[in-house]
Design a protein around this motif. Structure first.
Motif, PDB file in Angstrom:
ATOM      1  N   ALA A 115      71.187  30.728  47.026  1.00  0.00           N
ATOM      2  CA  ALA A 115      70.279  31.199  48.073  1.00  0.00           C
ATOM      3  C   ALA A 115      70.249  32.715  48.175  1.00  0.00           C
ATOM      4  O   ALA A 115      69.281  33.285  48.700  1.00  0.00           O
ATOM      5  N   ASN A 116      71.301  33.379  47.690  1.00  0.00           N
ATOM      6  CA  ASN A 116      71.393  34.837  47.791  1.00  0.00           C
ATOM      7  C   ASN A 116      71.350  35.523  46.430  1.00  0.00           C
ATOM      8  O   ASN A 116      71.594  36.730  46.340  1.00  0.00           O
ATOM      9  N   ASP A 117      71.042  34.777  45.387  1.00  0.00           N
ATOM     10  CA  ASP A 117      70.963  35.321  44.034  1.00  0.00           C
ATOM     11  C   ASP A 117      69.746  36.249  43.938  1.00  0.00           C
ATOM     12  O   ASP A 117      68.606  35.823  44.140  1.00  0.00           O
ATOM     13  N   MET A 118      69.965  37.518  43.617  1.00  0.00           N
ATOM     14  CA  MET A 118      68.868  38.484  43.548  1.00  0.00           C
ATOM     15  C   MET A 118      67.812  38.096  42.518  1.00  0.00           C
ATOM     16  O   MET A 118      66.649  38.472  42.655  1.00  0.00           O
ATOM     17  N   ASN A 119      68.192  37.329  41.505  1.00  0.00           N
ATOM     18  CA  ASN A 119      67.206  36.864  40.529  1.00  0.00           C
ATOM     19  C   ASN A 119      66.249  35.845  41.138  1.00  0.00           C
ATOM     20  O   ASN A 119      65.167  35.600  40.599  1.00  0.00           O
ATOM     21  N   ASN A 120      66.666  35.238  42.240  1.00  0.00           N
ATOM     22  CA  ASN A 120      65.850  34.219  42.904  1.00  0.00           C
ATOM     23  C   ASN A 120      65.126  34.778  44.135  1.00  0.00           C
ATOM     24  O   ASN A 120      64.538  34.022  44.890  1.00  0.00           O
ATOM     25  N   LEU A 121      65.194  36.082  44.341  1.00  0.00           N
ATOM     26  CA  LEU A 121      64.591  36.692  45.526  1.00  0.00           C
ATOM     27  C   LEU A 121      63.575  37.745  45.114  1.00  0.00           C
ATOM     28  O   LEU A 121      63.842  38.555  44.229  1.00  0.00           O
ATOM     29  N   TRP A 122      62.402  37.719  45.768  1.00  0.00           N
ATOM     30  CA  TRP A 122      61.488  38.844  45.601  1.00  0.00           C
ATOM     31  C   TRP A 122      60.654  39.042  46.851  1.00  0.00           C
ATOM     32  O   TRP A 122      60.514  38.144  47.679  1.00  0.00           O
ATOM     33  N   SER A 123      60.118  40.261  46.971  1.00  0.00           N
ATOM     34  CA  SER A 123      59.447  40.704  48.197  1.00  0.00           C
ATOM     35  C   SER A 123      57.955  40.396  48.105  1.00  0.00           C
ATOM     36  O   SER A 123      57.264  40.923  47.228  1.00  0.00           O
ATOM     37  N   VAL A 124      57.468  39.565  49.026  1.00  0.00           N
ATOM     38  CA  VAL A 124      56.068  39.137  48.999  1.00  0.00           C
ATOM     39  C   VAL A 124      55.476  39.157  50.405  1.00  0.00           C
ATOM     40  O   VAL A 124      56.191  39.303  51.407  1.00  0.00           O
ATOM     41  N   GLU A 125      54.157  38.958  50.480  1.00  0.00           N
ATOM     42  CA  GLU A 125      53.492  38.898  51.779  1.00  0.00           C
ATOM     43  C   GLU A 125      53.981  37.704  52.597  1.00  0.00           C
ATOM     44  O   GLU A 125      54.198  36.607  52.066  1.00  0.00           O
ATOM     45  N   LEU A 126      54.098  37.944  53.904  1.00  0.00           N
ATOM     46  CA  LEU A 126      54.495  36.868  54.809  1.00  0.00           C
ATOM     47  C   LEU A 126      53.605  35.645  54.651  1.00  0.00           C
ATOM     48  O   LEU A 126      54.083  34.516  54.513  1.00  0.00           O
ATOM     49  N   SER A 127      52.299  35.860  54.687  1.00  0.00           N
ATOM     50  CA  SER A 127      51.352  34.740  54.708  1.00  0.00           C
ATOM     51  C   SER A 127      51.446  33.884  53.449  1.00  0.00           C
ATOM     52  O   SER A 127      51.402  32.649  53.522  1.00  0.00           O
ATOM     53  N   LEU A 128      51.601  34.529  52.295  1.00  0.00           N
ATOM     54  CA  LEU A 128      51.653  33.762  51.051  1.00  0.00           C
ATOM     55  C   LEU A 128      52.972  33.019  50.892  1.00  0.00           C
ATOM     56  O   LEU A 128      53.013  31.915  50.353  1.00  0.00           O
ATOM     57  N   ASN A 129      54.055  33.602  51.375  1.00  0.00           N
ATOM     58  CA  ASN A 129      55.334  32.901  51.315  1.00  0.00           C
ATOM     59  C   ASN A 129      55.298  31.658  52.201  1.00  0.00           C
ATOM     60  O   ASN A 129      55.803  30.596  51.829  1.00  0.00           O
ATOM     61  N   ARG A 130      54.675  31.757  53.361  1.00  0.00           N
ATOM     62  CA  ARG A 130      54.551  30.594  54.251  1.00  0.00           C
ATOM     63  C   ARG A 130      53.632  29.545  53.622  1.00  0.00           C
ATOM     64  O   ARG A 130      53.833  28.345  53.782  1.00  0.00           O
ATOM     65  N   GLN A 131      52.607  30.022  52.919  1.00  0.00           N
ATOM     66  CA  GLN A 131      51.681  29.104  52.247  1.00  0.00           C
ATOM     67  C   GLN A 131      52.383  28.339  51.127  1.00  0.00           C
ATOM     68  O   GLN A 131      52.171  27.146  50.932  1.00  0.00           O
ATOM     69  N   LYS A 132      53.223  29.054  50.407  1.00  0.00           N
ATOM     70  CA  LYS A 132      53.967  28.432  49.311  1.00  0.00           C
ATOM     71  C   LYS A 132      54.954  27.395  49.828  1.00  0.00           C
ATOM     72  O   LYS A 132      55.059  26.291  49.283  1.00  0.00           O
ATOM     73  N   GLY A 133      55.694  27.733  50.877  1.00  0.00           N
ATOM     74  CA  GLY A 133      56.658  26.799  51.448  1.00  0.00           C
ATOM     75  C   GLY A 133      57.703  26.365  50.436  1.00  0.00           C
ATOM     76  O   GLY A 133      58.297  27.183  49.734  1.00  0.00           O
ATOM     77  N   ALA A 134      57.917  25.044  50.315  1.00  0.00           N
ATOM     78  CA  ALA A 134      58.930  24.500  49.404  1.00  0.00           C
ATOM     79  C   ALA A 134      58.306  23.973  48.122  1.00  0.00           C
ATOM     80  O   ALA A 134      58.905  23.163  47.423  1.00  0.00           O
ATOM     81  N   LYS A 135      57.115  24.437  47.790  1.00  0.00           N
ATOM     82  CA  LYS A 135      56.409  23.931  46.610  1.00  0.00           C
ATOM     83  C   LYS A 135      56.878  24.644  45.341  1.00  0.00           C
ATOM     84  O   LYS A 135      57.227  25.812  45.348  1.00  0.00           O
ATOM     85  N   GLY A 136      56.820  23.912  44.232  1.00  0.00           N
ATOM     86  CA  GLY A 136      57.033  24.500  42.916  1.00  0.00           C
ATOM     87  C   GLY A 136      55.695  24.833  42.281  1.00  0.00           C
ATOM     88  O   GLY A 136      54.632  24.579  42.868  1.00  0.00           O
ATOM     89  N   PRO A 137      55.693  25.375  41.046  1.00  0.00           N
ATOM     90  CA  PRO A 137      54.436  25.764  40.386  1.00  0.00           C
ATOM     91  C   PRO A 137      53.487  24.596  40.145  1.00  0.00           C
ATOM     92  O   PRO A 137      52.296  24.806  39.944  1.00  0.00           O
ATOM     93  N   GLU A 138      54.015  23.368  40.154  1.00  0.00           N
ATOM     94  CA  GLU A 138      53.152  22.203  39.963  1.00  0.00           C
ATOM     95  C   GLU A 138      52.222  21.974  41.155  1.00  0.00           C
ATOM     96  O   GLU A 138      51.209  21.279  41.032  1.00  0.00           O
ATOM     97  N   GLU A 139      52.559  22.570  42.309  1.00  0.00           N
ATOM     98  CA  GLU A 139      51.745  22.389  43.516  1.00  0.00           C
ATOM     99  C   GLU A 139      51.115  23.677  44.033  1.00  0.00           C
ATOM    100  O   GLU A 139      50.123  23.630  44.761  1.00  0.00           O
ATOM    101  N   TRP A 140      51.692  24.821  43.658  1.00  0.00           N
ATOM    102  CA  TRP A 140      51.191  26.090  44.195  1.00  0.00           C
ATOM    103  C   TRP A 140      51.397  27.216  43.201  1.00  0.00           C
ATOM    104  O   TRP A 140      52.449  27.319  42.566  1.00  0.00           O
ATOM    105  N   LEU A 141      50.365  28.052  43.058  1.00  0.00           N
ATOM    106  CA  LEU A 141      50.457  29.254  42.237  1.00  0.00           C
ATOM    107  C   LEU A 141      49.953  30.440  43.048  1.00  0.00           C
ATOM    108  O   LEU A 141      49.025  30.298  43.853  1.00  0.00           O
ATOM    109  N   PRO A 142      50.525  31.625  42.845  1.00  0.00           N
ATOM    110  CA  PRO A 142      50.051  32.811  43.565  1.00  0.00           C
ATOM    111  C   PRO A 142      48.684  33.250  43.044  1.00  0.00           C
ATOM    112  O   PRO A 142      48.293  32.880  41.928  1.00  0.00           O
ATOM    113  N   PRO A 143      47.947  34.045  43.830  1.00  0.00           N
ATOM    114  CA  PRO A 143      46.635  34.525  43.378  1.00  0.00           C
ATOM    115  C   PRO A 143      46.709  35.355  42.109  1.00  0.00           C
ATOM    116  O   PRO A 143      45.776  35.381  41.323  1.00  0.00           O
ATOM    117  N   ALA A 144      47.807  36.069  41.896  1.00  0.00           N
ATOM    118  CA  ALA A 144      47.985  36.899  40.700  1.00  0.00           C
ATOM    119  C   ALA A 144      49.431  36.762  40.223  1.00  0.00           C
ATOM    120  O   ALA A 144      50.283  36.223  40.926  1.00  0.00           O
TER     121      ALA A 144
END
Length: 236
Positions: free
Chosen positions: A171-200
């Motif tokens: 949960a605290n591994d820096m390789n697993n953390l990155w800084s993104v917009e609040l709204s898109l992180n909430r949109q992503k939720g607990a989904k993997g790439p099979e259910e959600w992809l970022p706009p870019a």
């Protein structure tokens, strides 16, 4: 007398049939913690095992599904995941008052960050380029620290059987953390790439996701892995 004897024979046959059914339906948990139901390709080869009456009871004991098989849908939908299983919020393992969120913000800012206090504990501003959109963000309050591989997703595909320390490290591994917009992180939720992809940045996102699940030996079913391969071919 003959009637009673016939009943006894019939009862013995029924018991034998029930016993054979129970054995054939047995779920084998291997010494490596994999739950092999009868349809598993390694079922007959699994000789040293602990037997369970169902996949559910095997998974509940800390087991995981073999590659290429997923838990029944009813089990996937009923999870006992809780955020606290991965530690209580952001960790400050080195005790310098900068928790994992602050350290992720510092590491990903393209300029020196500013703090809200003399002790330099909480980051207030910097310059972050969102991997989800390419947008430049300067106000730390507008940023969520995203888990590339969501904790709930990881729990479903292997993290449930990890130790508390390993889950907290993940949960605290820096390789697993990155800084993104609040709204898109909430949109992503607990989904993997099979259910959600970022706009870019889809290539970067899926590549990083796949590297992390390999690093941590997470075990999504084969159809998801096929989806990831196709996404990499499409976007990279």
């Amino acid at each position: 007398m003959l009637y009673n004897r016939s009943l006894s024979v019939l009862f013995a046959v029924l018991l034998l049939g029930a016993s054979q059914t129970a054995v054939s339906d047995l779920v084998k948990k291997s010494s490596s913690g994999i739950c092999h139901p009868p349809e598993s390709a390694h079922y007959s080869r699994t000789k040293a095992f602990t037997g369970f009456e169902s996949v559910a009871s095997c998974l509940a004991s800390g087991g995981r599904m073999p590659k290429g098989l997923s838990a029944p849908l009813s089990l996937e939908n009923s999870t006992d995941y809780q955020r606290k299983k991965f530690g209580h919020g952001w960790d400050d393992s080195d005790g310098d008052c900068q928790n994992s969120r602050a350290e992720a913000l510092i590491a990903s800012s393209t300029t020196s960050v500013r703090f809200s206090d003399p002790r330099r504990c909480r980051v207030t501003s910097g310059r972050w380029i969102s991997p989800f959109t390419g947008k430049v963000i300067q106000n730390a309050a507008e940023i969520d620290i995203d888990h590339v591989v969501p904790l709930k997703w990881a729990w479903k595909y292997g993290a449930k059987s990890w130790s508390d320390n390993k889950r907290e490290s993940f949960a605290n591994d820096m390789n697993n953390l990155w800084s993104v917009e609040l709204s898109l992180n909430r949109q992503k939720g607990a989904k993997g790439p099979e259910e959600w992809l970022p706009p870019a940045g889809q290539c970067q996102y899926v590549s990083r996701f796949v590297r992390l699940i390999k690093t941590y030996d997470l075990q999504p079913p084969s159809d998801k892995l096929t989806t990831y391969r196709n996404l990499l071919k499409q976007h990279c």
